[in-house]
Design a protein around this motif. Structure first.
Motif, mmCIF file in Angstrom:
data_model
loop_
_atom_site.group_PDB
_atom_site.id
_atom_site.type_symbol
_atom_site.label_atom_id
_atom_site.label_comp_id
_atom_site.label_asym_id
_atom_site.label_seq_id
_atom_site.Cartn_x
_atom_site.Cartn_y
_atom_site.Cartn_z
ATOM 1 N N THR A 62 29.849 -22.359 -31.430
ATOM 2 C CA THR A 62 28.632 -22.199 -32.551
ATOM 3 C C THR A 62 27.388 -23.057 -32.573
ATOM 4 N N GLU A 63 27.915 -24.271 -32.436
ATOM 5 C CA GLU A 63 26.577 -25.257 -32.680
ATOM 6 C C GLU A 63 26.017 -25.571 -31.394
ATOM 7 N N GLU A 64 26.753 -25.390 -30.378
ATOM 8 C CA GLU A 64 26.005 -25.153 -28.973
ATOM 9 C C GLU A 64 24.920 -24.076 -28.819
ATOM 10 N N ALA A 65 25.481 -22.880 -29.488
ATOM 11 C CA ALA A 65 24.622 -21.826 -29.232
ATOM 12 C C ALA A 65 23.339 -21.712 -30.310
ATOM 13 N N CYS A 66 23.748 -22.452 -31.282
ATOM 14 C CA CYS A 66 22.691 -23.008 -32.263
ATOM 15 C C CYS A 66 21.518 -23.784 -31.713
ATOM 16 N N ARG A 67 21.910 -25.032 -30.833
ATOM 17 C CA ARG A 67 21.057 -25.933 -30.158
ATOM 18 C C ARG A 67 20.336 -25.144 -28.871
ATOM 19 N N ALA A 68 20.985 -24.319 -28.421
ATOM 20 C CA ALA A 68 20.445 -23.305 -27.404
ATOM 21 C C ALA A 68 19.327 -22.501 -27.935
ATOM 22 N N PHE A 69 19.445 -21.894 -29.086
ATOM 23 C CA PHE A 69 18.689 -21.174 -29.871
ATOM 24 C C PHE A 69 17.522 -21.890 -30.260
ATOM 25 N N MET A 70 17.653 -23.021 -30.933
ATOM 26 C CA MET A 70 16.752 -24.036 -31.231
ATOM 27 C C MET A 70 15.714 -24.360 -30.217
ATOM 28 N N ALA A 71 16.220 -24.635 -28.946
ATOM 29 C CA ALA A 71 15.335 -24.967 -27.929
ATOM 30 C C ALA A 71 14.664 -23.781 -27.454
ATOM 31 N N PHE A 72 15.011 -22.524 -27.541
ATOM 32 C CA PHE A 72 14.267 -21.642 -27.207
ATOM 33 C C PHE A 72 13.238 -21.214 -28.095
ATOM 34 N N CYS A 73 13.398 -21.449 -29.416
ATOM 35 C CA CYS A 73 12.747 -21.203 -30.473
ATOM 36 C C CYS A 73 11.374 -22.347 -30.426
ATOM 37 N N ARG A 74 11.793 -23.439 -30.202
ATOM 38 C CA ARG A 74 10.794 -24.723 -30.098
ATOM 39 C C ARG A 74 9.782 -24.409 -28.885
#
Length: 98
Positions: A62-74
């Motif tokens: 889940t935290e890897e998914a969160c980091r990927a989503f955050m990178a996309f959002c940024r």
């Protein structure tokens, strides 16, 4: 805690003038990603989508998914300016660098 819940909610500003939204987990992130315009989807979008989907089937943490989503959002300009990111060395949060 739900296994698909992010450690720290991802704060996004969907459009100027709209209130900031907090994304608490993989399902909400997938909702945002599925509604993203097809013409604006690129490699970071695909990585975030794949990571979030992978988390739903226990292939990605889940935290890897969160980091990927955050990178996309940024990269896409969705990230709220006041977003705090978890520190890799401890559980302390630190401000997102602008």
């Amino acid at each position: 805690m739900d296994r698909l819940q992010f450690e720290v909610p991802v704060r996004i500003a969907p459009a100027p003038g709209l209130p900031v939204e907090e994304i608490y987990g993989v399902e909400q992130a997938l909702d945002i990603l599925q509604d993203w315009p097809v013409r604006r989807r690129g490699p970071l979008y695909q990585k975030a989508f794949n990571a979030c989907f992978g988390a739903t089937v226990d292939v990605v943490k889940t935290e890897e998914a969160c980091r990927a989503f955050m990178a996309f959002c940024r990269a896409s300009g969705l990230m709220a300016r006041d977003m705090m990111t978890p520190s890799r060395r401890s559980s302390e949060a630190r401000p997102l660098q602008a």
